[in-house]
Design a protein around this motif. Structure first.
Motif, PDB file in Angstrom:
ATOM      1  N   GLN A   1       0.824  -1.199   0.000  1.00  0.00           N
ATOM      2  CA  GLN A   1       0.000   0.000   0.000  1.00  0.00           C
ATOM      3  C   GLN A   1       0.860   1.252   0.000  1.00  0.00           C
ATOM      4  OE1 GLN A   1      -2.541  -0.585   3.458  1.00  0.00           O
ATOM      5  NE2 GLN A   1      -4.135  -1.486   2.173  1.00  0.00           N
ATOM      6  N   PRO A   2       0.318   2.361  -0.475  1.00  0.00           N
ATOM      7  CA  PRO A   2       1.088   3.613  -0.438  1.00  0.00           C
ATOM      8  C   PRO A   2       1.592   3.921   0.961  1.00  0.00           C
ATOM      9  CG  PRO A   2      -0.867   3.886  -1.769  1.00  0.00           C
ATOM     10  CD  PRO A   2      -0.990   2.533  -1.121  1.00  0.00           C
ATOM     11  N   GLY A   3       2.838   4.382   1.026  1.00  0.00           N
ATOM     12  CA  GLY A   3       3.459   4.705   2.295  1.00  0.00           C
ATOM     13  C   GLY A   3       4.244   3.571   2.910  1.00  0.00           C
ATOM     14  N   GLU A   4       4.037   2.377   2.433  1.00  0.00           N
ATOM     15  CA  GLU A   4       4.752   1.228   2.969  1.00  0.00           C
ATOM     16  C   GLU A   4       6.115   1.073   2.316  1.00  0.00           C
ATOM     17  OE1 GLU A   4       1.027  -1.582   4.416  1.00  0.00           O
ATOM     18  OE2 GLU A   4       2.058  -2.077   2.547  1.00  0.00           O
ATOM     19  N   SER A   5       6.858   0.077   2.764  1.00  0.00           N
ATOM     20  CA  SER A   5       8.228  -0.127   2.314  1.00  0.00           C
ATOM     21  C   SER A   5       8.414  -1.497   1.699  1.00  0.00           C
ATOM     22  CB  SER A   5       9.205   0.039   3.487  1.00  0.00           C
ATOM     23  OG  SER A   5       9.146   1.341   4.033  1.00  0.00           O
ATOM     24  N   LEU A   6       9.451  -1.596   0.894  1.00  0.00           N
ATOM     25  CA  LEU A   6       9.805  -2.836   0.243  1.00  0.00           C
ATOM     26  C   LEU A   6      11.316  -2.842   0.047  1.00  0.00           C
ATOM     27  CD1 LEU A   6       7.840  -5.085  -0.630  1.00  0.00           C
ATOM     28  CD2 LEU A   6       7.908  -4.140  -2.943  1.00  0.00           C
ATOM     29  N   ARG A   7      11.905  -4.014   0.101  1.00  0.00           N
ATOM     30  CA  ARG A   7      13.346  -4.145  -0.086  1.00  0.00           C
ATOM     31  C   ARG A   7      13.630  -5.151  -1.193  1.00  0.00           C
ATOM     32  NH1 ARG A   7      17.852  -7.230   3.024  1.00  0.00           N
ATOM     33  NH2 ARG A   7      19.672  -5.834   2.903  1.00  0.00           N
ATOM     34  N   LEU A   8      14.288  -4.692  -2.240  1.00  0.00           N
ATOM     35  CA  LEU A   8      14.658  -5.545  -3.353  1.00  0.00           C
ATOM     36  C   LEU A   8      16.094  -6.023  -3.197  1.00  0.00           C
ATOM     37  CD1 LEU A   8      13.198  -3.539  -6.381  1.00  0.00           C
ATOM     38  CD2 LEU A   8      12.047  -5.184  -4.890  1.00  0.00           C
ATOM     39  N   SER A   9      16.345  -7.234  -3.654  1.00  0.00           N
ATOM     40  CA  SER A   9      17.682  -7.798  -3.636  1.00  0.00           C
ATOM     41  C   SER A   9      18.043  -8.294  -5.026  1.00  0.00           C
ATOM     42  CB  SER A   9      17.783  -8.962  -2.649  1.00  0.00           C
ATOM     43  OG  SER A   9      17.497  -8.546  -1.330  1.00  0.00           O
ATOM     44  N   CYS A  10      19.311  -8.205  -5.354  1.00  0.00           N
ATOM     45  CA  CYS A  10      19.815  -8.725  -6.616  1.00  0.00           C
ATOM     46  C   CYS A  10      21.167  -9.369  -6.363  1.00  0.00           C
ATOM     47  CB  CYS A  10      19.939  -7.613  -7.658  1.00  0.00           C
ATOM     48  SG  CYS A  10      20.710  -8.132  -9.202  1.00  0.00           S
ATOM     49  N   ALA A  11      21.249 -10.648  -6.617  1.00  0.00           N
ATOM     50  CA  ALA A  11      22.478 -11.396  -6.401  1.00  0.00           C
ATOM     51  C   ALA A  11      23.099 -11.788  -7.736  1.00  0.00           C
ATOM     52  CB  ALA A  11      22.206 -12.638  -5.564  1.00  0.00           C
ATOM     53  N   ALA A  12      24.361 -11.457  -7.901  1.00  0.00           N
ATOM     54  CA  ALA A  12      25.107 -11.845  -9.089  1.00  0.00           C
ATOM     55  C   ALA A  12      25.875 -13.130  -8.804  1.00  0.00           C
ATOM     56  CB  ALA A  12      26.066 -10.744  -9.505  1.00  0.00           C
ATOM     57  N   SER A  13      25.880 -14.026  -9.762  1.00  0.00           N
ATOM     58  CA  SER A  13      26.592 -15.282  -9.594  1.00  0.00           C
ATOM     59  C   SER A  13      27.276 -15.672 -10.893  1.00  0.00           C
ATOM     60  CB  SER A  13      25.642 -16.401  -9.145  1.00  0.00           C
ATOM     61  OG  SER A  13      24.633 -16.631 -10.112  1.00  0.00           O
ATOM     62  N   GLY A  14      28.258 -16.548 -10.784  1.00  0.00           N
ATOM     63  CA  GLY A  14      29.006 -16.995 -11.936  1.00  0.00           C
ATOM     64  C   GLY A  14      30.484 -16.710 -11.778  1.00  0.00           C
ATOM     65  N   SER A  15      31.200 -16.743 -12.887  1.00  0.00           N
ATOM     66  CA  SER A  15      32.646 -16.537 -12.873  1.00  0.00           C
ATOM     67  C   SER A  15      32.966 -15.046 -12.870  1.00  0.00           C
ATOM     68  CB  SER A  15      33.290 -17.229 -14.070  1.00  0.00           C
ATOM     69  OG  SER A  15      32.742 -16.745 -15.296  1.00  0.00           O
ATOM     70  N   ILE A  16      32.705 -14.424 -11.750  1.00  0.00           N
ATOM     71  CA  ILE A  16      32.847 -12.979 -11.617  1.00  0.00           C
ATOM     72  C   ILE A  16      34.265 -12.610 -11.220  1.00  0.00           C
ATOM     73  CG2 ILE A  16      32.094 -10.943 -10.350  1.00  0.00           C
ATOM     74  CD1 ILE A  16      29.379 -12.388  -9.999  1.00  0.00           C
ATOM     75  N   PHE A  17      34.856 -11.732 -12.005  1.00  0.00           N
ATOM     76  CA  PHE A  17      36.161 -11.176 -11.664  1.00  0.00           C
ATOM     77  C   PHE A  17      36.008  -9.863 -10.914  1.00  0.00           C
ATOM     78  CE2 PHE A  17      39.783  -8.388 -12.805  1.00  0.00           C
ATOM     79  CZ  PHE A  17      40.787  -9.068 -12.135  1.00  0.00           C
ATOM     80  N   HIS A  18      35.178  -8.993 -11.448  1.00  0.00           N
ATOM     81  CA  HIS A  18      34.977  -7.702 -10.812  1.00  0.00           C
ATOM     82  C   HIS A  18      33.623  -7.133 -11.220  1.00  0.00           C
ATOM     83  CE1 HIS A  18      36.025  -3.951  -8.882  1.00  0.00           C
ATOM     84  NE2 HIS A  18      35.725  -3.283  -9.987  1.00  0.00           N
ATOM     85  N   ILE A  19      32.923  -6.584 -10.247  1.00  0.00           N
ATOM     86  CA  ILE A  19      31.682  -5.878 -10.504  1.00  0.00           C
ATOM     87  C   ILE A  19      31.959  -4.384 -10.423  1.00  0.00           C
ATOM     88  CG2 ILE A  19      29.307  -5.468  -9.773  1.00  0.00           C
ATOM     89  CD1 ILE A  19      29.271  -8.257  -8.587  1.00  0.00           C
ATOM     90  N   TYR A  20      31.866  -3.720 -11.554  1.00  0.00           N
ATOM     91  CA  TYR A  20      32.172  -2.290 -11.599  1.00  0.00           C
ATOM     92  C   TYR A  20      31.038  -1.455 -11.031  1.00  0.00           C
ATOM     93  CZ  TYR A  20      36.143  -3.538 -14.505  1.00  0.00           C
ATOM     94  OH  TYR A  20      37.319  -4.067 -14.970  1.00  0.00           O
ATOM     95  N   ALA A  21      29.824  -1.882 -11.293  1.00  0.00           N
ATOM     96  CA  ALA A  21      28.676  -1.149 -10.794  1.00  0.00           C
ATOM     97  C   ALA A  21      27.444  -2.037 -10.846  1.00  0.00           C
ATOM     98  CB  ALA A  21      28.436   0.130 -11.603  1.00  0.00           C
ATOM     99  N   MET A  22      26.509  -1.776  -9.961  1.00  0.00           N
ATOM    100  CA  MET A  22      25.210  -2.432  -9.973  1.00  0.00           C
ATOM    101  C   MET A  22      24.142  -1.373  -9.760  1.00  0.00           C
ATOM    102  SD  MET A  22      25.851  -5.985  -7.847  1.00  0.00           S
ATOM    103  CE  MET A  22      24.437  -6.823  -8.598  1.00  0.00           C
ATOM    104  N   GLY A  23      22.990  -1.625 -10.319  1.00  0.00           N
ATOM    105  CA  GLY A  23      21.923  -0.655 -10.173  1.00  0.00           C
ATOM    106  C   GLY A  23      20.560  -1.244 -10.455  1.00  0.00           C
ATOM    107  N   TRP A  24      19.576  -0.380 -10.317  1.00  0.00           N
ATOM    108  CA  TRP A  24      18.190  -0.753 -10.540  1.00  0.00           C
ATOM    109  C   TRP A  24      17.551   0.170 -11.553  1.00  0.00           C
ATOM    110  CZ3 TRP A  24      16.091  -5.104  -8.504  1.00  0.00           C
ATOM    111  CH2 TRP A  24      16.760  -5.689  -7.427  1.00  0.00           C
ATOM    112  N   TYR A  25      16.860  -0.417 -12.506  1.00  0.00           N
ATOM    113  CA  TYR A  25      16.027   0.294 -13.457  1.00  0.00           C
ATOM    114  C   TYR A  25      14.590  -0.148 -13.257  1.00  0.00           C
ATOM    115  CZ  TYR A  25      20.243   1.693 -16.018  1.00  0.00           C
ATOM    116  OH  TYR A  25      21.457   2.235 -16.392  1.00  0.00           O
ATOM    117  N   ARG A  26      13.667   0.648 -13.744  1.00  0.00           N
ATOM    118  CA  ARG A  26      12.272   0.251 -13.679  1.00  0.00           C
ATOM    119  C   ARG A  26      11.558   0.659 -14.959  1.00  0.00           C
ATOM    120  NH1 ARG A  26       9.994   4.355  -8.955  1.00  0.00           N
ATOM    121  NH2 ARG A  26      10.046   6.297 -10.191  1.00  0.00           N
ATOM    122  N   GLN A  27      10.514  -0.090 -15.260  1.00  0.00           N
ATOM    123  CA  GLN A  27       9.708   0.190 -16.437  1.00  0.00           C
ATOM    124  C   GLN A  27       8.242  -0.069 -16.119  1.00  0.00           C
ATOM    125  OE1 GLN A  27      10.840  -1.925 -20.010  1.00  0.00           O
ATOM    126  NE2 GLN A  27       9.951  -0.317 -21.285  1.00  0.00           N
ATOM    127  N   ALA A  28       7.451   0.975 -16.228  1.00  0.00           N
ATOM    128  CA  ALA A  28       6.017   0.874 -16.037  1.00  0.00           C
ATOM    129  C   ALA A  28       5.346   0.645 -17.386  1.00  0.00           C
ATOM    130  CB  ALA A  28       5.474   2.142 -15.379  1.00  0.00           C
TER     131      ALA A  28
END
Length: 121
Positions: A13-40
């Motif tokens: 509901q409006p005014g409430e909170s939510l927490r999103l998580s994103c986990a990267a996996s695989g043969s990762i050497f370096h993560i330069y940046a992570m972010g969130w996009y949205r599309q309505a």
């Protein structure tokens, strides 16, 4: 292979909170940046928030002061804490990351499959 898996979306509901998580996996050497996009529905995809490997953050003006992006480098995970949610925040939220890997070098751009966030009474 590198993949991003999102979780934490849902209906609130409006005014409430939510927490999103994103986990990267695989043969990762370096993560330069992570972010969130949205599309309505009927709207163009937009950047919500991002964080670099050095900890620098950036936010869309529409969410600044309400959303907080953070990361856990040991877990290759990025979080988006969303407070004071509004109906206008309703969208599919996509995790994005610029990652170099042991297998394919890079860095390359990776995307999660998206998680639905719906803010409604």
């Amino acid at each position: 292979q590198v993949q991003l898996v999102e979780s934490g979306g849902g209906l609130v509901q409006p005014g409430e909170s939510l927490r999103l998580s994103c986990a990267a996996s695989g043969s990762i050497f370096h993560i330069y940046a992570m972010g969130w996009y949205r599309q309505a529905p009927g709207k163009q995809r937009e950047l919500v928030a991002r964080i670099t490997s050095g900890g620098s953050t950036a936010y869309a003006d529409s969410v600044k002061g309400r959303f907080t992006i953070s990361r856990d480098n040991a877990k290759n995970t990025v979080y988006l804490q969303m407070n004071s949610l509004k109906p206008e925040d309703t969208a599919v939220y996509y995790c994005n990351a610029q990652i170099s890997s042991y297998s394919w070098s890079g860095p390359y751009d990776y995307w999660g499959q998206g998680t639905q966030v719906t803010v409604s009474s």
